[in-house]
Motif scaffolding. Structure first.
Motif, PDB file in Angstrom:
ATOM      1  N   THR D  35      25.121  28.838  31.974  1.00  0.00           N
ATOM      2  CA  THR D  35      25.546  29.898  32.649  1.00  0.00           C
ATOM      3  C   THR D  35      27.007  30.060  31.712  1.00  0.00           C
ATOM      4  OG1 THR D  35      26.777  28.495  34.164  1.00  0.00           O
ATOM      5  CG2 THR D  35      24.470  29.267  34.775  1.00  0.00           C
ATOM      6  N   HIS D  36      27.699  31.268  32.603  1.00  0.00           N
ATOM      7  CA  HIS D  36      29.103  31.511  31.775  1.00  0.00           C
ATOM      8  C   HIS D  36      29.939  31.607  32.941  1.00  0.00           C
ATOM      9  CE1 HIS D  36      27.215  32.196  27.823  1.00  0.00           C
ATOM     10  NE2 HIS D  36      25.866  32.634  28.665  1.00  0.00           N
ATOM     11  N   ALA D  37      31.249  31.131  32.270  1.00  0.00           N
ATOM     12  CA  ALA D  37      32.446  31.095  33.468  1.00  0.00           C
ATOM     13  C   ALA D  37      33.436  32.373  32.984  1.00  0.00           C
ATOM     14  CB  ALA D  37      33.008  29.957  33.482  1.00  0.00           C
ATOM     15  N   ALA D  38      33.993  32.952  33.918  1.00  0.00           N
ATOM     16  CA  ALA D  38      35.142  33.781  33.779  1.00  0.00           C
ATOM     17  C   ALA D  38      36.146  33.623  34.665  1.00  0.00           C
ATOM     18  CB  ALA D  38      34.736  35.155  33.814  1.00  0.00           C
ATOM     19  N   THR D  54      36.425  36.939  47.957  1.00  0.00           N
ATOM     20  CA  THR D  54      35.429  37.036  46.781  1.00  0.00           C
ATOM     21  C   THR D  54      34.148  37.692  47.195  1.00  0.00           C
ATOM     22  OG1 THR D  54      34.906  34.879  47.530  1.00  0.00           O
ATOM     23  CG2 THR D  54      36.514  34.716  45.903  1.00  0.00           C
ATOM     24  N   SER D  55      34.157  38.411  48.518  1.00  0.00           N
ATOM     25  CA  SER D  55      32.928  38.968  48.988  1.00  0.00           C
ATOM     26  C   SER D  55      32.361  39.858  47.774  1.00  0.00           C
ATOM     27  CB  SER D  55      33.085  39.400  50.410  1.00  0.00           C
ATOM     28  OG  SER D  55      34.291  40.236  50.295  1.00  0.00           O
ATOM     29  N   ALA D  56      33.125  40.802  47.455  1.00  0.00           N
ATOM     30  CA  ALA D  56      32.561  41.847  46.888  1.00  0.00           C
ATOM     31  C   ALA D  56      32.082  41.315  45.176  1.00  0.00           C
ATOM     32  CB  ALA D  56      33.738  42.745  46.321  1.00  0.00           C
ATOM     33  N   ALA D  57      32.744  40.258  44.879  1.00  0.00           N
ATOM     34  CA  ALA D  57      32.487  39.649  43.645  1.00  0.00           C
ATOM     35  C   ALA D  57      30.845  38.797  43.846  1.00  0.00           C
ATOM     36  CB  ALA D  57      33.384  38.660  43.118  1.00  0.00           C
ATOM     37  N   GLN D  58      30.938  38.118  44.932  1.00  0.00           N
ATOM     38  CA  GLN D  58      29.884  37.598  45.195  1.00  0.00           C
ATOM     39  C   GLN D  58      28.540  38.185  45.481  1.00  0.00           C
ATOM     40  OE1 GLN D  58      29.388  33.819  45.884  1.00  0.00           O
ATOM     41  NE2 GLN D  58      31.137  34.042  47.100  1.00  0.00           N
ATOM     42  N   ASP D  59      28.633  39.492  45.588  1.00  0.00           N
ATOM     43  CA  ASP D  59      27.531  40.533  45.486  1.00  0.00           C
ATOM     44  C   ASP D  59      27.069  40.907  44.197  1.00  0.00           C
ATOM     45  OD1 ASP D  59      27.462  39.791  48.238  1.00  0.00           O
ATOM     46  OD2 ASP D  59      28.512  41.856  48.686  1.00  0.00           O
ATOM     47  N   MET D  60      28.054  40.807  43.118  1.00  0.00           N
ATOM     48  CA  MET D  60      27.687  41.455  42.047  1.00  0.00           C
ATOM     49  C   MET D  60      26.343  40.828  41.257  1.00  0.00           C
ATOM     50  SD  MET D  60      30.007  43.783  41.066  1.00  0.00           S
ATOM     51  CE  MET D  60      29.977  43.631  39.161  1.00  0.00           C
ATOM     52  N   PRO D  61      25.578  41.417  40.529  1.00  0.00           N
ATOM     53  CA  PRO D  61      24.546  40.906  39.859  1.00  0.00           C
ATOM     54  C   PRO D  61      24.669  39.583  39.070  1.00  0.00           C
ATOM     55  CG  PRO D  61      24.982  42.847  39.147  1.00  0.00           C
ATOM     56  CD  PRO D  61      25.838  42.828  40.392  1.00  0.00           C
ATOM     57  N   ALA D 121      28.284  32.784  36.277  1.00  0.00           N
ATOM     58  CA  ALA D 121      27.351  33.927  36.498  1.00  0.00           C
ATOM     59  C   ALA D 121      26.088  33.658  35.192  1.00  0.00           C
ATOM     60  CB  ALA D 121      27.811  35.450  36.128  1.00  0.00           C
ATOM     61  N   GLU D 122      25.333  34.454  35.368  1.00  0.00           N
ATOM     62  CA  GLU D 122      24.046  34.132  34.323  1.00  0.00           C
ATOM     63  C   GLU D 122      24.278  34.493  32.978  1.00  0.00           C
ATOM     64  OE1 GLU D 122      21.323  32.679  34.931  1.00  0.00           O
ATOM     65  OE2 GLU D 122      21.211  32.792  36.936  1.00  0.00           O
ATOM     66  N   SER D 123      25.483  35.791  32.876  1.00  0.00           N
ATOM     67  CA  SER D 123      25.792  36.142  31.516  1.00  0.00           C
ATOM     68  C   SER D 123      27.032  36.165  31.587  1.00  0.00           C
ATOM     69  CB  SER D 123      25.135  37.492  31.139  1.00  0.00           C
ATOM     70  OG  SER D 123      25.764  38.418  31.845  1.00  0.00           O
ATOM     71  N   TYR D 124      27.957  36.312  30.378  1.00  0.00           N
ATOM     72  CA  TYR D 124      29.222  36.379  30.218  1.00  0.00           C
ATOM     73  C   TYR D 124      29.771  37.841  30.813  1.00  0.00           C
ATOM     74  CZ  TYR D 124      33.434  37.249  27.584  1.00  0.00           C
ATOM     75  OH  TYR D 124      34.935  37.747  27.471  1.00  0.00           O
ATOM     76  N   ALA D 125      28.779  38.897  30.546  1.00  0.00           N
ATOM     77  CA  ALA D 125      29.264  40.011  31.035  1.00  0.00           C
ATOM     78  C   ALA D 125      29.230  40.110  32.569  1.00  0.00           C
ATOM     79  CB  ALA D 125      28.262  40.870  30.388  1.00  0.00           C
ATOM     80  N   ALA D 126      28.326  39.474  32.980  1.00  0.00           N
ATOM     81  CA  ALA D 126      28.182  39.523  34.419  1.00  0.00           C
ATOM     82  C   ALA D 126      29.294  38.667  34.998  1.00  0.00           C
ATOM     83  CB  ALA D 126      26.806  38.704  35.021  1.00  0.00           C
ATOM     84  N   ALA D 127      29.889  37.611  34.454  1.00  0.00           N
ATOM     85  CA  ALA D 127      30.989  36.774  35.177  1.00  0.00           C
ATOM     86  C   ALA D 127      32.193  37.791  34.873  1.00  0.00           C
ATOM     87  CB  ALA D 127      31.006  35.541  34.205  1.00  0.00           C
ATOM     88  N   ASP D 129      32.387  41.200  34.832  1.00  0.00           N
ATOM     89  CA  ASP D 129      32.302  42.013  35.679  1.00  0.00           C
ATOM     90  C   ASP D 129      32.542  41.642  36.991  1.00  0.00           C
ATOM     91  OD1 ASP D 129      31.527  43.989  33.895  1.00  0.00           O
ATOM     92  OD2 ASP D 129      29.412  43.893  34.027  1.00  0.00           O
ATOM     93  N   ALA D 130      32.271  40.619  37.522  1.00  0.00           N
ATOM     94  CA  ALA D 130      32.337  40.019  38.579  1.00  0.00           C
ATOM     95  C   ALA D 130      33.791  39.697  39.043  1.00  0.00           C
ATOM     96  CB  ALA D 130      31.475  38.905  39.284  1.00  0.00           C
ATOM     97  N   ALA D 131      34.389  39.044  37.950  1.00  0.00           N
ATOM     98  CA  ALA D 131      35.699  38.455  38.152  1.00  0.00           C
ATOM     99  C   ALA D 131      36.887  39.448  38.558  1.00  0.00           C
ATOM    100  CB  ALA D 131      36.277  37.821  36.859  1.00  0.00           C
ATOM    101  N   GLU D 132      36.510  40.862  37.969  1.00  0.00           N
ATOM    102  CA  GLU D 132      37.227  42.034  38.287  1.00  0.00           C
ATOM    103  C   GLU D 132      37.142  42.306  39.827  1.00  0.00           C
ATOM    104  OE1 GLU D 132      37.182  45.513  36.292  1.00  0.00           O
ATOM    105  OE2 GLU D 132      38.455  44.762  34.755  1.00  0.00           O
ATOM    106  N   MET D 133      36.065  42.068  40.338  1.00  0.00           N
ATOM    107  CA  MET D 133      35.902  42.362  41.737  1.00  0.00           C
ATOM    108  C   MET D 133      36.617  41.531  42.817  1.00  0.00           C
ATOM    109  SD  MET D 133      33.997  45.150  41.244  1.00  0.00           S
ATOM    110  CE  MET D 133      33.712  45.532  42.823  1.00  0.00           C
ATOM    111  N   VAL D 134      37.174  40.483  42.333  1.00  0.00           N
ATOM    112  CA  VAL D 134      37.863  39.586  43.174  1.00  0.00           C
ATOM    113  C   VAL D 134      39.246  40.128  43.760  1.00  0.00           C
ATOM    114  CG1 VAL D 134      38.892  37.328  43.576  1.00  0.00           C
ATOM    115  CG2 VAL D 134      36.733  37.207  42.209  1.00  0.00           C
ATOM    116  N   GLU D 135      39.459  40.329  45.040  1.00  0.00           N
ATOM    117  CA  GLU D 135      40.567  40.886  45.336  1.00  0.00           C
ATOM    118  C   GLU D 135      41.553  39.860  45.629  1.00  0.00           C
ATOM    119  OE1 GLU D 135      41.361  43.913  45.475  1.00  0.00           O
ATOM    120  OE2 GLU D 135      39.670  44.834  44.918  1.00  0.00           O
ATOM    121  N   VAL D 136      42.660  39.619  45.149  1.00  0.00           N
ATOM    122  CA  VAL D 136      43.816  38.873  45.350  1.00  0.00           C
ATOM    123  C   VAL D 136      45.061  39.457  46.009  1.00  0.00           C
ATOM    124  CG1 VAL D 136      45.172  36.835  44.497  1.00  0.00           C
ATOM    125  CG2 VAL D 136      43.057  37.409  43.393  1.00  0.00           C
TER     126      VAL D 136
END
Lengths: 275, 159, 149, 793
Positions: D35-38, D54-61, D121-127, D129-136
């Motif tokens: 898997t890949h981390a971001a 992290t809820s929105a990120a959690q739901d990302m593919p 995430a399963e791919s670098y791109a998915a990681a 994409d999801a990292a951007e959805m984390v609201e801080v």
């Protein structure tokens, strides 16, 4: 680094490209400014329309009294062209200073002027060589004088839905001299200051700058002061560089230093073509 | 997803790719050609240099979909019939590499350059390598490596 | 990043002041603003869309008018967040009538940038700021004309 | 012993894989199910993490897991440690605030890029994409980036329990009162206040890690782009994750340059290792260049006031230094050692200065950590000394070379003449400082240059020459000494020499190559010592399961310490081999001599080859009684002192009067790095060091704005030397053997970087003086604007 997802189209004609060019689409030519920006996620177009291989946008030819460079012609193609070396040697000289060899293979003149980076090399050269930018949209074609094309920071006279098809230049009269002189930013290799200067057989001048202000510009103050091209006149003309303008500032050059450099490079350019 | 067909090192590959997939990632992750390296985000360092349709290009600034229908040579395909390219030999002979990371891109750039200019001066070599960063060698031995390769090619020592 | 300068607007001090205090006018003249919604006394929610060369992004955040000096100026506090970084600007605006009956608008302040906006280097960002300022005054002048008509 | 390889420019064994694209760097490795981390990182230099959603990120593919600082905090993992302790002058322990893997809510981030969450995430791109959805939600706070401002009253604190933002203060040398007095009695005092700017290491391979957990064996594997796999394992197991070391294997595959930045234990290494167990899948993280700028430990960043006192004859009488060293927001692995024991101890330089004192303030700021970068402390010391001496020469109207030579420590070999005891703790091993200067001056053609300079000056051109001499302390070093100085680890090296039954040799070294050519240089030594072909030797490194232990590669130590460990094991092999040979040849060991790969009975033609002895050791049919079978020895080598390479560097520059642009026309470097095993590789090390040192002088420098934003965090904005910025280098060499290690070697990795920076700056100053611009100093990097501005005054 990876960009947002987008669709991709590779039309084969300008008409097809125009048909694909909807609101959220961006044109992709060489891509060496666009793709890094996409990777950094600085922008998020829904679609890229790849025009790099449209045959109608490529090539360099003479058309009567004009030289015509297709928008998708690469820096490398320009700097290697015999026609360019013969009539617009400044372009061969200047194109060789853009980026690096790999960038010169892919980057295009049309992409560069459409992007209108305030430090890009082509805008100054295109203005000094009295270029005319030909653009096409669904409603037809129009021509924009290079003098009027660069309107601001990354801004041009291009409107939504328009594609640059070619840039036309008058074939310089016998005896015209021209040069592009560049002070290079050591990291990006863009111009901190670039000066394109043309001396016509009648002694009149066209001088344009890039890197100096928020857009490339023609400096008529310099042109008018160059007079008889004597050493004193050149000094006086160079001193007028970018008079009264607001100049760019970055960690490579303050406003005062950039102004000084612009004058020095103006002088060097004028001296290079003075006789 | 888009379907692309790319001839890489003489072999044709047809793949389904996302349009946003970079050619560098395609070569590394899909075709497992990991000799093409990625060193920056800004099209600056040249580590990812390959040959595409006979030109040295930065594969990190090209989309895989843009390479559809193209012929690509990577460092893995530069040697022919088990014979190293003279530039590869030159780098070994003249210690033109240390950590090896920039090396593959550097070799691809230099090989393209010598195709254009078989008898370069030192200054021309340095100018030609302006798109490739090396942090280990100080470029001294890289310049010598390219000179060595130019000599070898002109003398026909290596075909 | 410093933000300062001045511009002479072809309208009376009073008119410029009224326009500067009017939400609809601000929406029209502040570059990129697509939506401005009053959330409190002199407080607004702002949505902006900035598109400039390599940079395009959707910004959301707040806009607060402080230190309001009737007819003379105020301090504008803008906070805008986006995926590519956040901007936090405090700008003091001063109006001064000129002899010709026009109004000089002086602004002085600075913006703190973060994230990619800051890291892309000040070469790009100072250009963006220049350009936005230029657009602001162009829009302002245009709006003065429009409202005259 | 044979002499076939040592001293020869043997072509590198490792090159074949690198020139064909078959190198294997961490990012090249793919594991099944990987898997890949971001990361979600702070855009602010200083801010409170108010909340993370992290809820929105959690739901990302494709998202497998998300961990935040709160998750890490809940496990009790505190953060990564530092490996060196320096105490305050008053004896108090240095401030060592925790450096968390991820910053938890309610805590503050302390530099841009400080991470608050990781997406797997399963791919670098998915990681990504999801990292951007984390609201801080952040609460932005004022930041401090300048080390002097940080110590002023009322400055924002980086760590609440470090008042005045001081990590520690420190001093070294003669009592301050004595130095003050010597300065006040000096006939001439040269003083300088300057900044030794912050540099970004920029190894071209960005950092990359893969964490892998194996349920069956309950064992972790970490692939890491590191300069020292064992040290990472030690720090991560014992101080961060609390996993027993035998359950962790650390692999350092090919590493694409380090220059110091890959010595340290980074938070991401521990995080991917820990997280791989949580999700039971391998996790890869490869840093982007943009992250590398923000996160990899930077180098230098000193603000210094320096004074050097001379008597009327130009003899140096005293040196007084006050330095503020910026350590960044957290204490990196070796950070406390760099401005102290790798810097203060080098202030003697090559000079007989009788009174020296340094006062150092080590300061926290809202910037990324500063740690050892090529040269580490020694370039700062050299810069300071060589700028002072050169400026003094200009001020006193003396020749810069003569002034240096009259103050040099006389030559000593460390064998018949004792080592030189400095005023700042070290004892130099051996040196001949006049020798390198004379050689370099001959290469320059000094008189001819001065003539040309005069001529150029008359034609309105500015030519300049700049000198620099240096000494460094390498081969770090005796464990007892570094332990007394605060190191929390020993600094020895291990090596195992395993002779296979066929007489082929596998060598396991704790030194780890990231471009230095260990596989070649070490094999040269082994082949010659055993009298066998190099092809019969294989060097294995970078695997904690294969190699007993190791302290890694930095501080120009691999050959001096790691190479010496190999020699120790070789000696053990030969000693046992002699016993076997004597038994086979039916003679006494004393009657044998070993040469050219065989033991011969002195004065006879009776001999037995190395290979036959090896076979006998493994097939011990005819064998000495009581002797164990096998031919396989491990050793640990702990040096008795540092090694002290030295040299003289000369730069020739031309300054464009109109623009201030500096062109480097020539660069001459004569270095004495002790004995040389492979001249080609040593030259290559010098070349690379020169480029980085010249880069500091002319091009490089990290720029943080007052809010703590790194505004030149890309190759479009941070300038580094390219091929066309540099000339061909002119190298010379002198070999003064190190008296205390078996190879007589001193180390070459940092020399180029240490000597070159002041030489270039001195050359520019000399050029300006030749045109009548009596400029004392120009801040590095010497950009055209700075040089031009200096000329306007």
């Amino acid at each position: 680094m990876i960009s947002y997802a987008f669709d991709y189209a590779r039309p084969t004609t300008v008409e097809d490209a125009l048909a694909q060019l909807d609101d959220d689409a961006k044109l992709l030519a060489g891509g060496h400014s666009l793709i890094p920006a996409l990777k950094l996620r600085l922008s998020a177009p829904a679609k890229l329309v790849d025009i790099a291989r449209i045959p109608a946008l490529k090539g360099i030819r003479q058309d009567g009294n004009e030289l015509v460079i297709g928008a998708a012609t690469t820096h490398k193609e320009i700097l290697s062209s015999d026609l360019i070396k013969e009539h617009l040697p400044m372009f061969a000289e200047g194109a060789a200073l853009i980026g690096d060899p790999m960038i010169r293979y892919k980057g295009t003149i049309g992409g560069s002027i459409a992007h209108a980076d305030p430090s890009a090399d082509w805008p100054a050269m295109v203005i000094a060589a009295e270029g005319t930018v030909v653009v096409q949209s669904k409603s037809g074609t129009r021509s924009i004088a290079a003098d009027d094309f660069f309107t601001g920071f990354y801004m041009t006279a291009l409107e939504e839905g328009e594609i640059i098809t070619e840039i036309r230049f008058p074939v310089p009269a016998e005896g015209t001299r021209m040069t592009y002189q560049k002070f290079t930013q050591p990291a990006s290799r863009f111009a901190i200051v670039g000066c394109a200067a043309v001396r016509k057989p009648d002694g009149s001048a066209r001088v344009a700058f890039t890197g100096v202000s928020d857009a490339a510009f023609r400096d008529t103050g310099v042109e008018e002061a160059v007079g008889d091209w004597s050493t004193a006149a050149i000094e006086a003309a160079a001193a007028k560089t970018a008079e009264g303008m607001e100049l760019n500032v970055d960690h490579f050059a303050s406003e005062a230093y950039r102004h000084h450099l612009a004058r020095v490079y103006c002088k060097r350019a004028l001296v290079a073509i003075s006789e | 997803m888009a379907q692309i067909t790319v001839k890489v090192n003489g072999k044709e590959h047809t793949s389904e790719v996302e349009p946003r997939l970079l050619l560098s990632h395609y070569l590394r992750d899909v075709l497992n050609l990991t000799g093409t390296h990625i060193g920056c985000d800004t099209s600056s360092c040249g580590s990812c240099t390959i040959h595409m349709d006979g030109m040295a290009v930065k594969s990190c600034s090209i989309l895989a979909v843009q390479a559809d229908g193209s012929e690509v040579t990577t460092i893995e395909g530069l040697a022919t019939n088990g014979q190293l390219h003279p530039v590869q030999e030159g780098f070994k002979e003249c210690h033109g590499l240390q950590c090896g990371f920039c090396t593959t891109g550097m070799i691809m750039s230099a090989a393209d350059f010598l195709n254009q200019n078989p008898d370069p001066t030192e200054a021309e070599i340095r100018h030609a390598l302006e798109g490739n960063f090396c942090r280990c060698t100080g470029y001294h031995n890289i310049v010598r490596s390219v000179q060595w390769a130019a000599n070898a090619m002109s003398e026909g020592v290596i075909e | 990043m410093d933000l300062n300068g001045s511009h002479i607007l072809p309208a009376s001090n009073d008119r410029v002041w009224r326009m500067l205090m009017d939400t609809d006018t601000l929406t029209k003249i502040v570059p990129g603003i697509t939506h401005l919604e009053k959330t409190g006394e002199n407080e607004f929610k702002a949505v902006a869309q900035i598109k400039m060369g390599p940079v395009s992004g959707a910004f959301t955040g707040g806009l607060v008018l402080e230190d309001i000096r009737e007819g003379e100026g105020y301090t504008l506090h803008v906070k805008q967040n986006s995926k590519i970084g956040n901007a936090d600007a405090t700008i003091r605006i001063d109006l001064k009538p000129t002899d010709e009956g026009h109004t000089e608008l002086r602004f002085d302040g600075g913006a703190k940038l973060s994230g990619l906006l800051a890291r892309t280097g000040n070469r790009v960002m100072s250009g963006v700021a220049h350009s936005l300022t230029k657009q602001f005054f162009e829009n302002f002048e245009e709006e003065i004309e429009t409202q005259k008509a | 012993m044979s002499n076939k390889y040592i001293g020869q420019s043997v072509k590198r064994i490792e090159d074949k894989r690198f020139i064909t694209g078959k190198g294997r760097y961490t990012d090249d490795i793919k594991l099944l199910g990987m898997t890949h981390a971001a990361f979600v990182r702070s855009p602010y230099a200083h801010a409170i993490v108010v909340s993370i959603d992290t809820s929105a990120a959690q739901d990302m593919p494709g998202v497998m897991a998300i961990f935040t600082g709160d998750d890490i905090k809940a496990t009790g993992i505190v953060g990564v440690p530092t490996g060196w302790q320096v105490n305050f002058k008053n004896g108090d322990t240095m401030k060592e605030p925790p450096h968390p893997l991820l910053v938890a809510t309610g805590s503050t981030v302390k530099h841009i890029g400080d991470p608050v969450a990781v997406i797997i995430a399963e791919s670098y791109a998915a990681a990504v994409d999801a990292a951007e959805m984390v609201e801080v939600e952040w609460e932005d706070l004022p930041a401090v980036t300048d080390p002097m401002k940080a110590t002023q009253e009322g400055a924002t604190l980086v760590h609440e329990d470090a008042p005045g933002n001081l990590a520690f203060d420190w001093e070294l040398g003669n009592p301050l009162s004595e130095v003050d007095q010597a300065i006040s009695e000096s006939a001439h005092v040269t003083s300088l206040e300057f900044v030794n700017q912050r540099l970004v290491p920029n190894a071209i391979e960005p950092r990359a890690y893969i964490g892998q957990y194996d349920e069956v064996s309950d064992k972790y594997t970490l692939y890491t782009s590191t300069q020292n796999p064992h040290l990472i394992r030690l720090l991560m197991c014992a101080f961060v994750l609390g996993i027993p070391e035998h359950k962790v294997r650390v692999l350092g595959p090919d590493v694409g340059g380090g220059f110091g930045s890959k010595i340290y234990h980074y938070t991401e290494e521990a995080l991917v290792t820990w997280a791989s167990k949580q999700i039971n899948r391998p996790i890869k993280w490869t840093e982007t260049r943009s992250e590398a700028f923000q996160l990899d430990a930077h180098g230098r960043d000193h603000v210094t006031k320096a004074e050097m006192g001379f008597d009327a004859d130009g003899n140096i009488k005293a040196l007084r230094i006050k330095t503020f060293a910026n350590l960044g927001a957290y204490l990196s692995t070796f950070a406390p050692a760099v401005p102290t024991y790798l810097h203060g101890t080098l202030l003697q330089g090559l000079y007989t200065t009788p009174k020296i004192h340094i006062d150092l303030q080590a300061v926290f700021t809202h910037t990324v950590a500063v740690d050892a970068y090529r040269g580490a402390g020694r370039p700062e010391a050299t810069y300071l000394l060589e700028r002072l001496v050169d400026l003094a020469a200009l001020e006193m109207g003396k020749d810069p070379i003569q002034l240096r030579k009259q103050n040099f420590i006389p030559a000593f070999d460390g064998v018949d003449q004792p080592g030189y005891q400095t005023q700042v703790a070290l004892q130099y091993d051996s040196g001949n400082y006049h020798g390198v200067v004379d050689k370099a001056m001959e290469m320059l053609g000094y008189e001819e240059f001065r003539r040309m300079q005069k001529e150029a000056s008359q034609n309105g051109k500015l030519l300049g020459v700049g000198f620099s001499t240096y000494i460094e302390a390498c081969g770090i070093a005796p464990s007892a000494v570094v332990g007394a100085l605060g190191a929390r680890a020993g600094l020895y090296e291990s090596a195992q020499v395993r002779v296979q039954p066929t007489g082929k040799v596998s060598v396991y070294s704790g030194s780890h190559s990231h471009g230095q050519g260990h596989e070649t240089t070490f094999a040269q030594i082994v082949a010659d010592k055993f009298g066998i072909p190099m092809e019969d030797v294989d060097i294995i490194h970078g695997d904690s399961d294969a190699v007993a232990f190791g302290m890694g590669t930095y501080g120009s130590r691999s050959l001096a310490v790691g190479g010496s460990a190999i020699v120790k094991s070789i000696d053990k092999v030969l000693e046992k081999g002699a016993k076997i040979a004597a038994h086979k040849l039916e003679c006494s060991e004393d009657d044998l001599e070993f040469d050219e790969g065989k033991w011969t009975v002195k004065g006879t033609d009776k001999s037995i080859s190395f290979g036959d002895v090896a076979l006998t050791a493994y097939v011990p049919h005819v064998y000495p009684q009581g002797l164990e079978p096998g031919l396989d020895f491990a050793s640990f080598y702990d040096p008795t002192n540092f090694t002290y390479p030295f040299g003289c560097h000369i730069a020739v520059v031309e300054v464009d009067k109109e623009t201030g642009k500096v062109k480097l026309n020539r660069f001459i470097a004569v270095d004495d790095v002790g004995n040389v095993i492979n001249p080609m590789i040593v030259d290559g090390q010098i070349h690379g060091g020169l480029a980085q040192g010249i880069g500091q002088a002319l091009l490089e420098g990290a720029i943080y704005d007052e809010n703590g934003q790194l505004i030149n965090a890309s190759y479009m904005d941070y300038a580094m030397p390219r091929a066309d910025d540099l000339p061909m280098f002119e190298l010379g060499r002198q070999e003064t053997p190190c008296p205390h290690n078996p190879l007589g070697v001193k180390g070459a990795g940092e020399a180029g970087c240490i000597g070159s920076t002041p030489a270039v700056v001195n050359a520019v100053i000399d050029a300006l003086w030749s045109g009548g611009h009596k400029v004392k100093d120009i801040m590095m990097p010497l950009t055209p604007e700075r040089v031009w501005t200096a000329m306007q005054q």
